[in-house]
Design a protein around this motif. Structure first.
Motif, PDB file in Angstrom:
ATOM      1  N   LYS A 196       0.874  -1.012  -0.200  1.00  0.00           N
ATOM      2  CA  LYS A 196       0.145   0.075   0.045  1.00  0.00           C
ATOM      3  C   LYS A 196       0.894   1.211  -0.123  1.00  0.00           C
ATOM      4  CE  LYS A 196      -4.188   1.526   2.202  1.00  0.00           C
ATOM      5  NZ  LYS A 196      -4.111   3.011   1.864  1.00  0.00           N
ATOM      6  N   ASP A 197       0.750   2.215  -0.906  1.00  0.00           N
ATOM      7  CA  ASP A 197       1.427   3.481  -1.075  1.00  0.00           C
ATOM      8  C   ASP A 197       2.731   3.299  -1.483  1.00  0.00           C
ATOM      9  OD1 ASP A 197      -1.125   4.779  -0.513  1.00  0.00           O
ATOM     10  OD2 ASP A 197      -0.567   4.578   1.787  1.00  0.00           O
ATOM     11  N   LYS A 198       3.174   1.994  -2.086  1.00  0.00           N
ATOM     12  CA  LYS A 198       4.623   1.754  -2.267  1.00  0.00           C
ATOM     13  C   LYS A 198       4.653   1.992  -3.782  1.00  0.00           C
ATOM     14  CE  LYS A 198       6.166   0.238   1.630  1.00  0.00           C
ATOM     15  NZ  LYS A 198       7.203   0.811   2.525  1.00  0.00           N
ATOM     16  N   PHE A 199       5.702   2.196  -4.508  1.00  0.00           N
ATOM     17  CA  PHE A 199       5.828   2.312  -5.917  1.00  0.00           C
ATOM     18  C   PHE A 199       7.124   1.543  -6.313  1.00  0.00           C
ATOM     19  CE2 PHE A 199       3.873   6.152  -7.501  1.00  0.00           C
ATOM     20  CZ  PHE A 199       3.895   5.946  -9.114  1.00  0.00           C
ATOM     21  N   ALA A 200       6.728   0.672  -7.617  1.00  0.00           N
ATOM     22  CA  ALA A 200       7.869  -0.099  -8.059  1.00  0.00           C
ATOM     23  C   ALA A 200       7.879   0.459  -9.660  1.00  0.00           C
ATOM     24  CB  ALA A 200       7.141  -1.617  -8.103  1.00  0.00           C
ATOM     25  N   LEU A 201       9.138   0.129 -10.022  1.00  0.00           N
ATOM     26  CA  LEU A 201       9.546   0.231 -11.210  1.00  0.00           C
ATOM     27  C   LEU A 201      10.152  -1.248 -11.740  1.00  0.00           C
ATOM     28  CD1 LEU A 201      10.284   1.679 -13.750  1.00  0.00           C
ATOM     29  CD2 LEU A 201      12.722   2.137 -12.919  1.00  0.00           C
ATOM     30  N   ILE A 202       9.412  -1.705 -12.806  1.00  0.00           N
ATOM     31  CA  ILE A 202       9.665  -2.938 -13.318  1.00  0.00           C
ATOM     32  C   ILE A 202       9.905  -2.583 -15.033  1.00  0.00           C
ATOM     33  CG2 ILE A 202       8.516  -5.041 -13.933  1.00  0.00           C
ATOM     34  CD1 ILE A 202       6.404  -4.720 -11.525  1.00  0.00           C
ATOM     35  N   THR A 203      11.252  -3.026 -15.332  1.00  0.00           N
ATOM     36  CA  THR A 203      11.627  -2.941 -16.632  1.00  0.00           C
ATOM     37  C   THR A 203      11.044  -4.042 -17.187  1.00  0.00           C
ATOM     38  OG1 THR A 203      13.941  -3.898 -16.357  1.00  0.00           O
ATOM     39  CG2 THR A 203      13.787  -1.488 -15.886  1.00  0.00           C
ATOM     40  N   GLY A 204      10.600  -4.049 -18.338  1.00  0.00           N
ATOM     41  CA  GLY A 204       9.955  -5.051 -19.129  1.00  0.00           C
ATOM     42  C   GLY A 204       8.679  -5.632 -18.424  1.00  0.00           C
ATOM     43  N   GLY A 205       7.865  -4.677 -18.364  1.00  0.00           N
ATOM     44  CA  GLY A 205       6.864  -5.047 -17.435  1.00  0.00           C
ATOM     45  C   GLY A 205       5.509  -5.231 -18.515  1.00  0.00           C
ATOM     46  N   THR A 206       5.676  -5.268 -19.822  1.00  0.00           N
ATOM     47  CA  THR A 206       4.486  -5.275 -20.746  1.00  0.00           C
ATOM     48  C   THR A 206       4.157  -6.644 -20.779  1.00  0.00           C
ATOM     49  OG1 THR A 206       5.853  -5.642 -22.686  1.00  0.00           O
ATOM     50  CG2 THR A 206       5.425  -3.306 -22.052  1.00  0.00           C
ATOM     51  N   ASN A 207       4.988  -7.714 -20.375  1.00  0.00           N
ATOM     52  CA  ASN A 207       4.582  -9.226 -20.656  1.00  0.00           C
ATOM     53  C   ASN A 207       5.230  -9.858 -19.874  1.00  0.00           C
ATOM     54  OD1 ASN A 207       2.947 -10.722 -22.751  1.00  0.00           O
ATOM     55  ND2 ASN A 207       4.929 -11.955 -22.562  1.00  0.00           N
ATOM     56  N   GLY A 208       4.925 -11.270 -19.755  1.00  0.00           N
ATOM     57  CA  GLY A 208       5.728 -12.210 -18.922  1.00  0.00           C
ATOM     58  C   GLY A 208       5.851 -12.018 -17.391  1.00  0.00           C
ATOM     59  N   MET A 209       7.018 -12.368 -16.955  1.00  0.00           N
ATOM     60  CA  MET A 209       7.254 -12.204 -15.337  1.00  0.00           C
ATOM     61  C   MET A 209       7.102 -10.681 -14.932  1.00  0.00           C
ATOM     62  SD  MET A 209      10.402 -14.414 -15.009  1.00  0.00           S
ATOM     63  CE  MET A 209      10.817 -15.319 -16.458  1.00  0.00           C
ATOM     64  N   GLY A 210       7.340  -9.904 -15.847  1.00  0.00           N
ATOM     65  CA  GLY A 210       7.584  -8.372 -15.518  1.00  0.00           C
ATOM     66  C   GLY A 210       6.095  -8.016 -15.162  1.00  0.00           C
ATOM     67  N   PHE A 211       4.958  -8.339 -16.175  1.00  0.00           N
ATOM     68  CA  PHE A 211       3.442  -7.879 -16.161  1.00  0.00           C
ATOM     69  C   PHE A 211       3.045  -8.740 -14.932  1.00  0.00           C
ATOM     70  CE2 PHE A 211      -0.666  -8.616 -17.499  1.00  0.00           C
ATOM     71  CZ  PHE A 211      -0.969  -7.207 -17.880  1.00  0.00           C
ATOM     72  N   ALA A 212       3.340 -10.026 -14.914  1.00  0.00           N
ATOM     73  CA  ALA A 212       2.827 -10.644 -13.677  1.00  0.00           C
ATOM     74  C   ALA A 212       3.199 -10.181 -12.390  1.00  0.00           C
ATOM     75  CB  ALA A 212       3.093 -12.172 -13.577  1.00  0.00           C
ATOM     76  N   THR A 213       4.228  -9.453 -12.153  1.00  0.00           N
ATOM     77  CA  THR A 213       4.771  -8.717 -10.918  1.00  0.00           C
ATOM     78  C   THR A 213       3.953  -7.543 -10.914  1.00  0.00           C
ATOM     79  OG1 THR A 213       7.013  -9.783 -11.305  1.00  0.00           O
ATOM     80  CG2 THR A 213       6.631  -8.069  -9.522  1.00  0.00           C
ATOM     81  N   ALA A 214       3.962  -6.898 -11.917  1.00  0.00           N
ATOM     82  CA  ALA A 214       3.242  -5.458 -11.913  1.00  0.00           C
ATOM     83  C   ALA A 214       1.796  -5.950 -11.296  1.00  0.00           C
ATOM     84  CB  ALA A 214       3.191  -4.812 -13.263  1.00  0.00           C
ATOM     85  N   GLN A 215       1.191  -6.749 -12.005  1.00  0.00           N
ATOM     86  CA  GLN A 215      -0.366  -7.037 -11.607  1.00  0.00           C
ATOM     87  C   GLN A 215      -0.487  -7.300 -10.060  1.00  0.00           C
ATOM     88  OE1 GLN A 215      -1.445 -10.344 -14.261  1.00  0.00           O
ATOM     89  NE2 GLN A 215      -2.978  -9.426 -14.913  1.00  0.00           N
ATOM     90  N   GLN A 216       0.542  -8.192  -9.611  1.00  0.00           N
ATOM     91  CA  GLN A 216       0.529  -8.483  -8.161  1.00  0.00           C
ATOM     92  C   GLN A 216       0.680  -7.404  -7.289  1.00  0.00           C
ATOM     93  OE1 GLN A 216       2.464 -12.223  -6.810  1.00  0.00           O
ATOM     94  NE2 GLN A 216       1.480 -13.594  -8.608  1.00  0.00           N
ATOM     95  N   PHE A 217       1.663  -6.605  -7.750  1.00  0.00           N
ATOM     96  CA  PHE A 217       2.207  -5.524  -6.812  1.00  0.00           C
ATOM     97  C   PHE A 217       0.959  -4.460  -6.805  1.00  0.00           C
ATOM     98  CE2 PHE A 217       4.495  -1.503  -5.905  1.00  0.00           C
ATOM     99  CZ  PHE A 217       5.536  -2.003  -4.893  1.00  0.00           C
ATOM    100  N   ILE A 218       0.213  -4.314  -7.988  1.00  0.00           N
ATOM    101  CA  ILE A 218      -1.084  -3.375  -7.823  1.00  0.00           C
ATOM    102  C   ILE A 218      -1.991  -4.130  -7.063  1.00  0.00           C
ATOM    103  CG2 ILE A 218      -2.848  -2.292  -9.359  1.00  0.00           C
ATOM    104  CD1 ILE A 218      -0.493  -2.021 -11.334  1.00  0.00           C
ATOM    105  N   ASN A 219      -2.274  -5.309  -7.195  1.00  0.00           N
ATOM    106  CA  ASN A 219      -3.461  -5.893  -6.278  1.00  0.00           C
ATOM    107  C   ASN A 219      -2.971  -5.650  -4.886  1.00  0.00           C
ATOM    108  OD1 ASN A 219      -4.773  -6.746  -8.514  1.00  0.00           O
ATOM    109  ND2 ASN A 219      -3.845  -8.897  -8.570  1.00  0.00           N
ATOM    110  N   GLU A 220      -1.808  -5.691  -4.377  1.00  0.00           N
ATOM    111  CA  GLU A 220      -1.410  -5.428  -3.024  1.00  0.00           C
ATOM    112  C   GLU A 220      -1.264  -4.030  -2.538  1.00  0.00           C
ATOM    113  OE1 GLU A 220       0.706  -8.224  -0.924  1.00  0.00           O
ATOM    114  OE2 GLU A 220       0.778  -9.688  -2.458  1.00  0.00           O
ATOM    115  N   GLY A 221      -1.980  -3.354  -3.462  1.00  0.00           N
ATOM    116  CA  GLY A 221      -2.262  -1.638  -3.034  1.00  0.00           C
ATOM    117  C   GLY A 221      -0.878  -0.699  -3.648  1.00  0.00           C
ATOM    118  N   GLY A 222      -0.224  -1.411  -4.228  1.00  0.00           N
ATOM    119  CA  GLY A 222       1.073  -0.345  -4.941  1.00  0.00           C
ATOM    120  C   GLY A 222       0.684   0.206  -5.945  1.00  0.00           C
ATOM    121  N   SER A 223       1.759   1.102  -6.668  1.00  0.00           N
ATOM    122  CA  SER A 223       1.542   1.770  -7.920  1.00  0.00           C
ATOM    123  C   SER A 223       2.801   1.130  -8.725  1.00  0.00           C
ATOM    124  CB  SER A 223       1.511   3.186  -7.934  1.00  0.00           C
ATOM    125  OG  SER A 223       0.526   3.640  -7.148  1.00  0.00           O
TER     126      SER A 223
END
Ligand code: NAP
Length: 250
Positions: A5-32
């Motif tokens: 919650k209220d945390k920010f992540a930078l994920i390089t290569g986040g449009t697909n695969g592991m990066g995208f899945a990580t982005a999804q889970q990070f957002i689901n857990e309150g982050g941007s």
């Protein structure tokens, strides 16, 4: 769980695969999340899918010009990065005789220079308690024909896990890595193989995997989020294998 919650992540290569899945889970857990990718189309499509707490930057991890712009681009969205997942990349595989300088430079620029300068540029955004996670590969442990350059590049990244951890300890930035095995992503899309050849290659790999299946990107994302979370507060300079045991079971 709302670990980010209220945390920010930078994920390089986040449009697909592991990066995208990580982005999804990070957002689901309150982050941007800010994701990167090489084209406006892929970045915009992923941002749209991820929702209002996702932002995108078109940035090529193999371009020093783009890497040097990253700080300015990230600064448009946030002053703080809590998780930097240095993940962007693809595989390219060939026998030693076929490898020329352009092949060598392409992979080393994207897979070694990319994560190095990404972290260097983003460090000013990273405060006490933040976390860097590098994506390496099972290819550092298992010798495979045609993998000479890819494996060497990923081994260089493994070295960053240790040296960066040493250097960033004082700033209380934890540095770790994940080493995926065979994961179901678009990893083979830049290899020049057609879809049938990719499918054949995957079908040949599956019997060699102890669990007899490829890993899901979400199974990697869960490990990345664990390493980024407070539950991993004593884990520093480590690498978690997410490979169904292939590197030890054989
Ligand atoms: N899949 C596996 O079995 C496996 C195993 C071990 C390690 N890995 C590593 O895992 C990482 C992620 O790959 P993946 O398997 O999730 O593959 P993927 O589904 O193809 O995703 C790769 C991501 O990286 C981006 N990307 C590729 N080259 C880039 C570049 N030069 N600059 C910026 N972004 C770039 C792609 O975005 P755009 O297409 O939008 O540019 C995409 O978002 C890579 O570093 C790969 O080497 C993969």
């Amino acid at each position: 769980m709302q670990r980010f919650k209220d945390k920010f992540a930078l994920i390089t290569g986040g449009t697909n695969g592991m990066g995208f899945a990580t982005a999804q889970q990070f957002i689901n857990e309150g982050g941007s999340v800010i994701i990167t990718g090489r084209s406006v189309e892929t970045v915009n499509k992923a941002v749209e899918q991820l929702g209002e707490r996702a932002f995108g930057i078109v940035s090529n991890a193999g371009s020093i010009k783009d890497l040097m712009n990253l700080q300015q681009e990230v600064g448009k969205y946030t002053e703080t990065i809590d998780l930097l997942f240095a993940n962007a990349g693809y595989g390219k595989f060939a026998p030693i005789e076929y490898i020329d300088e352009a092949f060598f430079d392409e992979l080393f620029n994207m897979l070694v220079k990319g994560p190095f300068f990404t972290v260097q540029q983003i460090l000013p955004f990273m405060k006490n308690g933040s976390s860097v996670i590098f994506n390496t590969s099972v290819a550092t442990e298992i010798s495979m024909p045609n993998f000479s350059i890819y494996s060497a590049a990923k081994s260089a990244v493994q070295s960053f896990i240790k040296t960066f951890a040493t250097e960033l300890t004082e700033r209380r930035i934890r540095v770790n890595g994940i080493s995926p095995g065979h994961i179901k992503t678009n990893i083979f899309n830049n290899t020049g193989l057609n879809p049938e050849q990719i499918d054949e290659a995957v079908q040949n790999i599956i019997p060699t995997i102890p669990f007899k299946r490829q890993g899901e990107p979400s199974e990697v994302a869960s490990a990345v989020l664990f390493l980024a979370s407070d539950e991993a507060s004593y884990i520093h300079g480590a690498e978690i294998k997410i490979d169904a045991g292939i590197s030890v079971v054989g």
